[in-house]
Every structure is written in C-alpha cells, then in structure tokens.
Design an enzyme around this catalytic site. Structure first.
Site, PDB file in Angstrom:
ATOM      1  N   SER A 118     -15.623  -0.785  10.443  1.00  0.00           N
ATOM      2  CA  SER A 118     -14.414  -0.473   9.815  1.00  0.00           C
ATOM      3  C   SER A 118     -13.191  -0.904  10.622  1.00  0.00           C
ATOM      4  O   SER A 118     -13.079  -2.217  10.955  1.00  0.00           O
ATOM      5  CB  SER A 118     -14.419   0.852   9.522  1.00  0.00           C
ATOM      6  OG  SER A 118     -13.260   1.360   8.721  1.00  0.00           O
ATOM      7  N   ASP A 158     -10.761 -14.109  15.590  1.00  0.00           N
ATOM      8  CA  ASP A 158     -10.302 -15.146  14.900  1.00  0.00           C
ATOM      9  C   ASP A 158      -8.868 -15.756  15.312  1.00  0.00           C
ATOM     10  O   ASP A 158      -8.455 -16.956  15.181  1.00  0.00           O
ATOM     11  CB  ASP A 158      -9.914 -14.559  13.596  1.00  0.00           C
ATOM     12  CG  ASP A 158     -11.119 -14.608  12.572  1.00  0.00           C
ATOM     13  OD1 ASP A 158     -12.090 -14.763  13.296  1.00  0.00           O
ATOM     14  OD2 ASP A 158     -10.912 -14.288  11.522  1.00  0.00           O
ATOM     15  N   LYS A 171     -18.470  -2.743   7.460  1.00  0.00           N
ATOM     16  CA  LYS A 171     -17.881  -2.111   6.402  1.00  0.00           C
ATOM     17  C   LYS A 171     -16.451  -2.296   6.344  1.00  0.00           C
ATOM     18  O   LYS A 171     -15.557  -2.330   7.287  1.00  0.00           O
ATOM     19  CB  LYS A 171     -17.980  -0.586   7.261  1.00  0.00           C
ATOM     20  CG  LYS A 171     -17.477   0.463   6.049  1.00  0.00           C
ATOM     21  CD  LYS A 171     -16.028   0.825   6.080  1.00  0.00           C
ATOM     22  CE  LYS A 171     -15.733   2.051   5.244  1.00  0.00           C
ATOM     23  NZ  LYS A 171     -14.401   2.185   4.867  1.00  0.00           N
TER      24      LYS A 171
END
Length: 549
Positions: A310, A321, A335
């Site tokens: 999460s 990224d 999640k």
C-alpha cells in the site's frame, strides 16, 4: 386460577406482540416509501419501488419480525454489510465501533492510557518499560513492577485475557485509574493513582548510522505522525554526516496515502509525479512533488519484501519510477486499491474501495484478484513461495505486455502488481533451523527470556550504562539458552543432531540479545543488533560499496 390467568396473560402478550410487529412493519414501509436515506458520508438514496436497497431493508424487517427465534438485529445487519463488501474486493471491509477506534488509534499514532509496555509472566502483568515522561513514570511506576490490581479488580493469577487487561488500563485522557503494584524487594502492595494521558505510538522504529556516511531508518507503517517522526530521525542522521540513506520498508503494511506522499516529496524534484489514482466515481487525481524536500541530494536505497504494501509501495514506486532510489529485496505485496472510510452513526465504519493507485510510469500497483474469493487472494504469498518466486529470480515471470519506463533514465519496469526490485534478494529459507522454528512454535523461548530479564534487570542496567557498552560486551549466558532447550525437551522438541544445535545456538543468541536490548532500551537498539543478520540490508551495503568505488 393462577393457571387460567397465566394462559390468558400469555395469549394477550402474544396478541400484543403480533400487533406491535405489524405496526412496526407498517411504519417501516411507510417511511421507506416516503423519505430518502442519508448516510454520514452525505450519500443520498432515493428508493423507487424496484430499488435493491428497498428489498434489502424489507428482508431485514421481515426476518426480525417473523423469524422463529429471536435474532440479534445489529448482528444481522452487520453480517449483511460484510457479505456485500466481501463480494466486491479483498480490501473493502466493515469495522465495529471498537475495531474502528483501534484502527484510528493506529493511524493517529497515539492512544490514551497509562503509558506502560508490559508482558504477561506466569499470569501476572510485568511492566517492561514506562513511556518517557508518561503518566506511569510520573507517579513512580518502574520496569519490573507487577500490576496485580486495577480499580479494585484483581488481574493477577486469574487468567484474564490480555485484551481485557488493555481495556482496563486504557481510557479517556484525564480519567484516573487506581493500580495495586507488587515491587520485587518492596514490602506489601504499593498503591498508585495514574491519570491517563495521550501515549504516542511510533511508526519510525529505528534511525541510526549503520556505517560512516550511511544512515538507516526502519519504518513499520504510515500514520498521521510518520512524516514528522521520519524527519526527526533524518535530521539527526544528517547532523551525523549521512550521505546515503537506507530506508527499510520490509514488512511495512502501509497506512495513510497522505503520509506516503509527504515522505516521497522529501526525495523528489519539483513537478515529479509521486502517485495518481482514479476510479469509476473518482476523477484522476495526480500527486506531485513540490521541490522543497530535504533529501533530494541523498543517495537512497529502499528495502522491500513480499509484505511491503500500500503506502509503502507508493513510496517505493515513486522513487523507482523517478530514478531516485534503488529498490532492493523481493516483489512487494501489490495492494493498490484506494479505500474511502465511511463513518456510521454508531461509530462503526465501512472502508470501501473507490479507486486504483498507479505509479508515475503508469503501473497499477494492485495485483489481480477474484471477486468474492478472499481465500485465493490470501494464498498469494504462499503461492509465490511454492512457485519459487521468493527464492529464485529465475522463477519470476514478468508480464511482458505490462512494460513501462522510468521517467528519467527510461529503464524498463514491469506492471502486473507490486513493485519489482532493481536488485533481487532471495528469501533465506535456511536462516532459521527447523529446531529453532519448533522452539518458537512451542513457546519455549519467550517465557524463559521474560524470566531472565525480570530476574536480572537491575544487574544488567547497573553493569551496562550505555547501549554501546552492552552491544560490545554482552554475551547471552549459556544458562539462558540451556533453559530454553530444556523447556523444549519437556515439550518434546529436540534438534536432529549436534550441527543443528550449534546452528540454533548462534541464531538464538543473536535474537535473544536483540530482545534484551529492546526491553532495556527501545526498538532502535533492537534493530542495531538484529540487523547484523538482515540479509537484504547486507546486500544493500554491498551494493552501496560497489557503487561508491
């Protein structure tokens, strides 16, 4: 005569009950067709004659009015809510008022109570630590004290569940609780009156310099105060000369998205995307960095595993990224469903999924799932182990159709659920011997350890004035490990050979030393010892050394 009166009375009561049920059903149907229903989330429902909600409420009323046995109406409704949510996804859920309160406390980063950490030893509450400047410390309660009485109720030697004891000790700020305490070496029962207060719960459990120029931070969750705790730890490390940060998110189950965004912002440049989300009723919302972070020039390595989930995946994905950090470990939990809490009038709460999380490159964090089949979802980690993904990088089969690229260096990253690390570290299934695992499973370790700490606390604190001294010079006594092995034998737990015994002694001694340090100081000192065998951290230090050549 009395029998005749009783029969008539019973008949009258039955008739009255039937009339009351009929009136209740009539009133319900009248209200149902006349007025809209509004929840605490300001969501309005208009019920035409074919509305499914009308059918559901009609069914509840019929069951409650006509069922052969008495029914618990609250339980009936709660079961219906749970059933509906279970059919949607694995993370939409219902919480009772008590569960909702506990969830809020865990995210708020504090609760209201007396400020002690304790263990149960021989059916007696033994204080392990008192919160610094907390309510119990202020009145003089000490580590090693036995709390045997709470507001006149005996809690020692009566096998009272731990959860019941916690409820008795906790309470609203400003309320008082009377404690009866037995202190080793003191005569009779000591009496204390403690005024409850707000007790902080820390999600940043450790922050220390693990090597020259390299700082380490372990974060267990993301709550309302996590960002501030993180910055407090980071500021201390920066003052100690930190040039490289190892952020340990292993086992971090997540928490508040806002906290994750605030922490990711510390690493990223102005305008860098942190995360975005959207759903059927939620327009795309993009969270970007503001360029005011304190760690933009600090080399960063993030440790993850299969239980990193999460909010922890938001931070990991944002740094990966944006080519801002190296992710080390194993593929994260995956999640990526966004839950909106909806409070109900009785204090209960629904958490309903409203959107998906996406990393800056466009990867959906959430792994696939079958609606209405939470058991299959729960077996995901077990299935990863069976398929070899946790132990061999060659067993990881990435979805070639879910190919994405990082924002700066255009490195290939893959979707399909979770964050795949840049550097894979296999799960060391041989780290704990089968004998060691059996000792843990049969509770042969903690009881003997608690007895040792309880009986030697004064000597240990007197002998080791600082943690550095303890870390350098303390050796787990053979008598302690022997008592554990003897307890194991009584429970028919034996090593298969001398080699396994020797292996277990080494593993056990490290863990015992770390646990003793935790009880004498804090979790920060626990990690400084336990991390000596943290395979993912050791790999990170190796990667750092290679890149700094």
């Amino acid at each position: 005569m009395s029998k005749t009166i009783t029969a008539k009375t019973r008949k009258s009561l039955t008739a009255l009950l039937t009339i009351r049920r009929a009136v209740r059903l009539f009133l319900f149907l009248f209200l149902l067709t006349s007025f809209p229903l509004t929840s605490s989330a300001q969501i309005t429902f208009r019920l035409d004659k074919n509305a499914p909600l009308r059918k559901l409420q009609f069914a509840e009323t019929v069951i409650n009015s006509l069922y052969v046995d008495t029914v618990n109406e609250n339980q009936l409704v709660e079961n219906a809510i749970r059933g509906m949510l279970k059919s949607l996804d694995p993370h939409s859920s219902y919480s009772t008022p008590e569960e909702a309160k506990e969830m809020h406390e865990s995210l708020a980063g504090d609760f209201e109570g007396i400020g002690v950490q304790f263990n149960i030893l021989n059916d007696t509450l033994v204080v392990v630590q008192t919160t610094l400047n907390g309510p119990s410390e202020k009145v003089g309660i000490l580590p090693g004290d036995r709390i045997v009485n709470v507001d006149g109720t005996v809690i020692a030697g009566v096998k009272k569940p731990r959860t019941d004891i916690v409820k008795m000790l906790r309470g609203k700020k400003g309320t008082k609780v009377r404690l009866g305490v037995i202190r080793p070496g003191a005569h009779g029962m000591l009496k204390f009156t403690v005024c409850r207060d707000v007790i902080p719960v820390h999600s940043v459990e450790s922050a220390y310099m693990i090597a020259p120029g390299i700082g380490y931070v372990h974060m267990s969750s993301f709550g309302e105060k996590t960002h501030q705790e993180f910055m407090n730890g980071v500021d201390s490390l920066l003052r100690s000369g930190m040039k490289t940060l190892v952020l340990d998110l292993q086992g971090n189950g997540g928490g508040l998205m806002t906290s994750a965004v605030a922490i990711a912002n510390e690493f990223l440049d102005d305008g860098d995307t942190i995360v975005y989300m959207y759903g059927r009723t939620v327009p795309m919302t993009v969270y970007k960095a503001h360029g005011n972070g304190h760690l933009r020039d600090i080399k960063t390595y993030v440790l993850v595993d299969e239980y990193t989930a999460s909010a922890a995946e938001i931070v990991s994905g944002a740094l990966q990224d944006n080519d801002r950090g190296v992710i080390i470990g194993r593929r994260t939990f995956a999640k990526g469903l966004v839950q909106r809490p909806v409070d109900m009038l009785d204090g209960s709460m629904m958490r309903i999924t409203i959107a998906h999380y996406y990393t800056p490159s466009g990867r959906c964090i959430q792994k696939p799932y079958k609606k209405g089949d939470p058991d299959d979802y729960a077996r995901d980690i077990e299935n990863r182990l069976k398929h070899g993904e946790l132990t061999s990088v060659d067993s990881i089969h990435l979805d070639k159709n879910a190919k994405y690229y990082t924002r700066r260096l255009h490195r290939v990253v893959y979707g399909g659920g979770g964050i795949m690390p840049d550097v894979f570290v296999p799960l060391d299934t041989t780290h704990f011997s089968p004998y060691y695992r059996k000792l843990i499973a049969n509770n042969a370790i903690m009881q003997r350890l608690l007895e040792y700490i309880d009986g030697n606390r004064k000597q240990l604190t007197k002998r080791y004035k600082t943690f550095a001294d303890f870390n350098r010079n303390f050796t787990v006594p053979t008598a302690l490990t022997d008592s554990i092995f003897a307890d194991g034998r009584r429970k028919k737990v034996e090593p298969k050979d001398k080699e396994e015994l020797a292996e277990t002694v080494a593993e056990l001694s490290l863990q015992l030393k770390a646990l003793i340090a935790r009880d004498l100081w804090s979790l920060n000192e626990y990690y400084q010892i336990y991390n000596k065998e943290n395979m993912t951290l050791r790999k990170a230090l190796q990667v750092i050394a290679e890149r700094d050549k």
